[in-house]
Design an enzyme around this catalytic site. Sequence first.
Site, PDB file in Angstrom:
ATOM      1  N   GLY A  12       2.461 -44.567  11.176  1.00  0.00           N
ATOM      2  CA  GLY A  12       3.560 -44.331  10.779  1.00  0.00           C
ATOM      3  C   GLY A  12       4.468 -43.276  11.333  1.00  0.00           C
ATOM      4  N   GLY A  14       6.790 -41.627   9.825  1.00  0.00           N
ATOM      5  CA  GLY A  14       7.726 -40.874   8.772  1.00  0.00           C
ATOM      6  C   GLY A  14       7.770 -39.247   9.309  1.00  0.00           C
ATOM      7  N   PHE A  15       7.663 -38.469   8.410  1.00  0.00           N
ATOM      8  CA  PHE A  15       8.132 -37.008   8.554  1.00  0.00           C
ATOM      9  C   PHE A  15       6.585 -36.249   9.573  1.00  0.00           C
ATOM     10  CE2 PHE A  15      10.953 -36.808   4.962  1.00  0.00           C
ATOM     11  CZ  PHE A  15      12.218 -36.509   5.709  1.00  0.00           C
ATOM     12  N   GLY A  16       5.585 -36.981   9.067  1.00  0.00           N
ATOM     13  CA  GLY A  16       4.671 -36.287   9.814  1.00  0.00           C
ATOM     14  C   GLY A  16       4.169 -36.691  11.218  1.00  0.00           C
ATOM     15  N   VAL A  80      -0.511 -51.952   9.818  1.00  0.00           N
ATOM     16  CA  VAL A  80      -2.094 -51.432   9.941  1.00  0.00           C
ATOM     17  C   VAL A  80      -2.717 -52.208   8.642  1.00  0.00           C
ATOM     18  CG1 VAL A  80      -3.638 -49.809  10.300  1.00  0.00           C
ATOM     19  CG2 VAL A  80      -1.607 -49.956  11.644  1.00  0.00           C
ATOM     20  N   GLU A 172      17.862 -35.457  -9.609  1.00  0.00           N
ATOM     21  CA  GLU A 172      18.798 -35.826  -8.848  1.00  0.00           C
ATOM     22  C   GLU A 172      19.496 -37.312  -9.144  1.00  0.00           C
ATOM     23  OE1 GLU A 172      17.270 -33.108  -4.886  1.00  0.00           O
ATOM     24  OE2 GLU A 172      16.458 -35.404  -5.400  1.00  0.00           O
ATOM     25  N   ASP A 301       1.451 -37.428   2.969  1.00  0.00           N
ATOM     26  CA  ASP A 301       1.346 -37.845   1.441  1.00  0.00           C
ATOM     27  C   ASP A 301      -0.131 -38.508   1.480  1.00  0.00           C
ATOM     28  OD1 ASP A 301       3.558 -36.504   1.078  1.00  0.00           O
ATOM     29  OD2 ASP A 301       4.669 -38.296   0.557  1.00  0.00           O
ATOM     30  N   ALA A 317       8.207 -33.042   2.438  1.00  0.00           N
ATOM     31  CA  ALA A 317       8.326 -33.185   4.127  1.00  0.00           C
ATOM     32  C   ALA A 317       8.057 -32.058   4.980  1.00  0.00           C
ATOM     33  CB  ALA A 317       9.744 -33.546   4.263  1.00  0.00           C
TER      34      ALA A 317
HETATM   35  C1  LIG Z   1      12.765 -40.418  -3.242  1.00  0.00           C
HETATM   36  C2  LIG Z   1      11.999 -39.233  -2.526  1.00  0.00           C
HETATM   37  C3  LIG Z   1      12.570 -38.039  -2.388  1.00  0.00           C
HETATM   38  C4  LIG Z   1      11.778 -37.064  -1.865  1.00  0.00           C
HETATM   39  N1  LIG Z   1      12.651 -35.711  -1.728  1.00  0.00           N
HETATM   40  C5  LIG Z   1      12.021 -34.973  -0.998  1.00  0.00           C
HETATM   41  C6  LIG Z   1      12.554 -33.577  -0.823  1.00  0.00           C
HETATM   42  O1  LIG Z   1      13.771 -33.391  -1.437  1.00  0.00           O
HETATM   43  N2  LIG Z   1      12.035 -32.681  -0.039  1.00  0.00           N
HETATM   44  C7  LIG Z   1      10.732 -32.831   0.401  1.00  0.00           C
HETATM   45  O2  LIG Z   1      10.219 -31.866   1.384  1.00  0.00           O
HETATM   46  N3  LIG Z   1      10.053 -34.078   0.340  1.00  0.00           N
HETATM   47  C8  LIG Z   1      10.856 -35.026  -0.445  1.00  0.00           C
HETATM   48  N4  LIG Z   1      10.063 -35.911  -0.697  1.00  0.00           N
HETATM   49  C9  LIG Z   1       8.454 -36.144  -0.309  1.00  0.00           C
HETATM   50  C10 LIG Z   1       8.668 -36.519   1.361  1.00  0.00           C
HETATM   51  O3  LIG Z   1       9.546 -37.550   1.578  1.00  0.00           O
HETATM   52  C11 LIG Z   1       7.052 -36.755   1.658  1.00  0.00           C
HETATM   53  O4  LIG Z   1       6.350 -35.946   1.410  1.00  0.00           O
HETATM   54  C12 LIG Z   1       7.006 -37.093   3.222  1.00  0.00           C
HETATM   55  O5  LIG Z   1       7.909 -38.247   3.663  1.00  0.00           O
HETATM   56  C13 LIG Z   1       5.756 -37.488   3.592  1.00  0.00           C
HETATM   57  O6  LIG Z   1       5.647 -37.650   5.105  1.00  0.00           O
HETATM   58  P1  LIG Z   1       4.579 -38.678   5.662  1.00  0.00           P
HETATM   59  O7  LIG Z   1       4.782 -38.665   6.828  1.00  0.00           O
HETATM   60  O8  LIG Z   1       3.262 -38.242   5.037  1.00  0.00           O
HETATM   61  O9  LIG Z   1       4.800 -40.195   5.063  1.00  0.00           O
HETATM   62  P2  LIG Z   1       6.287 -40.841   5.044  1.00  0.00           P
HETATM   63  O10 LIG Z   1       7.252 -40.104   5.365  1.00  0.00           O
HETATM   64  O11 LIG Z   1       6.260 -41.651   3.792  1.00  0.00           O
HETATM   65  O12 LIG Z   1       5.763 -41.951   6.294  1.00  0.00           O
HETATM   66  C14 LIG Z   1       5.087 -42.975   6.242  1.00  0.00           C
HETATM   67  C15 LIG Z   1       5.338 -43.903   7.195  1.00  0.00           C
HETATM   68  O13 LIG Z   1       3.993 -44.826   7.429  1.00  0.00           O
HETATM   69  C16 LIG Z   1       4.534 -46.046   7.453  1.00  0.00           C
HETATM   70  N5  LIG Z   1       3.428 -46.743   6.913  1.00  0.00           N
HETATM   71  C17 LIG Z   1       2.708 -46.745   5.751  1.00  0.00           C
HETATM   72  N6  LIG Z   1       1.677 -47.835   5.696  1.00  0.00           N
HETATM   73  C18 LIG Z   1       1.482 -48.331   6.875  1.00  0.00           C
HETATM   74  C19 LIG Z   1       1.097 -49.453   7.427  1.00  0.00           C
HETATM   75  N7  LIG Z   1      -0.076 -50.014   6.735  1.00  0.00           N
HETATM   76  N8  LIG Z   1       1.101 -49.895   8.585  1.00  0.00           N
HETATM   77  C20 LIG Z   1       2.281 -49.644   9.334  1.00  0.00           C
HETATM   78  N9  LIG Z   1       2.845 -48.430   8.924  1.00  0.00           N
HETATM   79  C21 LIG Z   1       2.605 -47.635   7.867  1.00  0.00           C
HETATM   80  C22 LIG Z   1       5.715 -46.286   6.484  1.00  0.00           C
HETATM   81  O14 LIG Z   1       6.695 -47.503   6.769  1.00  0.00           O
HETATM   82  C23 LIG Z   1       6.564 -44.826   6.816  1.00  0.00           C
HETATM   83  O15 LIG Z   1       7.178 -44.875   7.902  1.00  0.00           O
HETATM   84  C24 LIG Z   1      10.768 -37.353  -1.469  1.00  0.00           C
HETATM   85  C25 LIG Z   1      10.155 -38.349  -1.506  1.00  0.00           C
HETATM   86  C26 LIG Z   1      10.760 -39.406  -1.975  1.00  0.00           C
HETATM   87  C27 LIG Z   1      10.150 -40.901  -2.049  1.00  0.00           C
END
Ligand SMILES: Cc1cc2nc3c(=O)[nH]c(=O)nc-3n(C[C@H](O)[C@H](O)[C@H](O)COP(=O)(O)OP(=O)(O)OC[C@H]3O[C@@H](n4cnc5c(N)ncnc54)[C@H](O)[C@@H]3O)c2cc1C
Length: 430
Positions: A12, A14-16, A80, A172, A301, A317
Amino acid sequence: MAEGLHRVVIVGAGFGGLEAVNHLKGAPVEITVIDQRNHHIFQPLLYQVATASLATSEIAWPIRQLMRGRPEVTTLLAEVVGVDQEARQVRLRDGASVPYDTLLLATGARHAYFGHDEWEPYAPGLKTIEDATTIRRRILMAFEEAEMETDSKAQDALLAFVIVGAGPTGVELAGTIAELARDTLPPDFRNIDTHKARVVLIEAGPRVLAGYPEDLTDYTKRSLEELGVEVELGAAVTECTAEGVIYGGKTLAARTIVWAAGVRASPAAEWLGVPADRNGRIIIQPDLTIPGHPEIFAIGDTVTLPGPNGKPVPGIAPAAKQAGIYVARAIRARLEGGPAPGQFQYRHQGSLAQIGKRKAVIDFGWIKLRGAIAWWIWGIAHIYFLIGVRTRLSVALNWLWIHARNQRSARLITQGSDSQSDSSGGRTAS
Ligand SMILES: Cc1cc2nc3c(=O)[nH]c(=O)nc-3n(C[C@H](O)[C@H](O)[C@H](O)COP(=O)(O)OP(=O)(O)OC[C@H]3O[C@@H](n4cnc5c(N)ncnc54)[C@H](O)[C@@H]3O)c2cc1C
């Protein structure tokens, strides 16, 4: 890559996950980042793609490009599907395996329909670039079809936009769709008056922005209503179809429905066979590892753990980023023989939500802000967190243009047929 280095696999980007990679720079490790998408998404601005305000490339960046200056990082575009904890390998959809010494799962969450997955084709949620361009297409197509429709009832249904869920994303979306109809589109249509479009925000709970202080949620509701949004509180949606929604016993004919309620974690808990909460989030230990496996971390998340006030750490995030930094520190400490960083402590920095192009609400805890000043802070904060100078300049210019001229540069219908009876998967974004 150097032989024998400690292998960190991060699932992943994403942000984390990205924050962990950034804070492992210079550590004696080789890193493999696996993501099912080739890009990192700035999810807080996804709704701006869905409402034609920003282009996809302004809120997403190729992961491989972000890793360009990091020769110790290998990027794999793969899904994965499981973890073999004994063999210390992650399993990929194509049958291949990737070995690890330390594993970090940062696989996020997706929207959920409270057991009604059959609603998804009619009410897409907003999580990926494809979701955003699907919603953008539906919104813009509704106006196009309404322009050609001669039956007034059918026209009303085309000009009704329903958003389910009045959290930050729902608020929003509702505010921006209302502005699109009121400010951007009117001069461009001849047969319809786009001012007459209805934007209906439906929320099962008693308030919009439930997590915010009451005065800010009251202000948000009033501001949305000034924009023409109909806010329906205390009304759960009980049906979504191609014809519209049923909520609180009422039927509303609407061709465009957007789902902004409810999330479900990635299946990471199932891969590991560990306890999860009712949203599928791993109940993680205070050091962000899973029981009996100090070599497996999970963050963001896809996990849940109590925050400083006893409430769960929010799915936002900054929480995912702070956890990513913590895990990087923990891995460094183990490899360098330093003291472990103690338990993960989440620090809440504030909550921000935009209400249309001139207002926002902010709760920093020690101060609450609303109106234009909050909007400027909201805008500056979001521009600061984007990646790269080009993107920052481009987004700032776009927002100034929307402010000054009411023009939205990304008003493009770019996908092929998107029949609401199709599943939303497998569409291409542009
Ligand atoms: C529409 C929307 C608006 C938001 N607005 C805000 C905001 O204004 N402020 C704020 O702080 N937060 C906001 N959030 C929440 C924030 O985006 C999340 O809390 C944050 O992205 C969580 O980070 P993460 O690293 O856990 O997961 P994510 O950033 O979601 O990253 C997960 C990653 O894992 C990858 N992945 C998932 N499953 C698999 C797999 N099986 N195999 C390989 N890769 C995989 C995905 O492709 C993705 O790239 C918002 C979320 C959404 C959906």
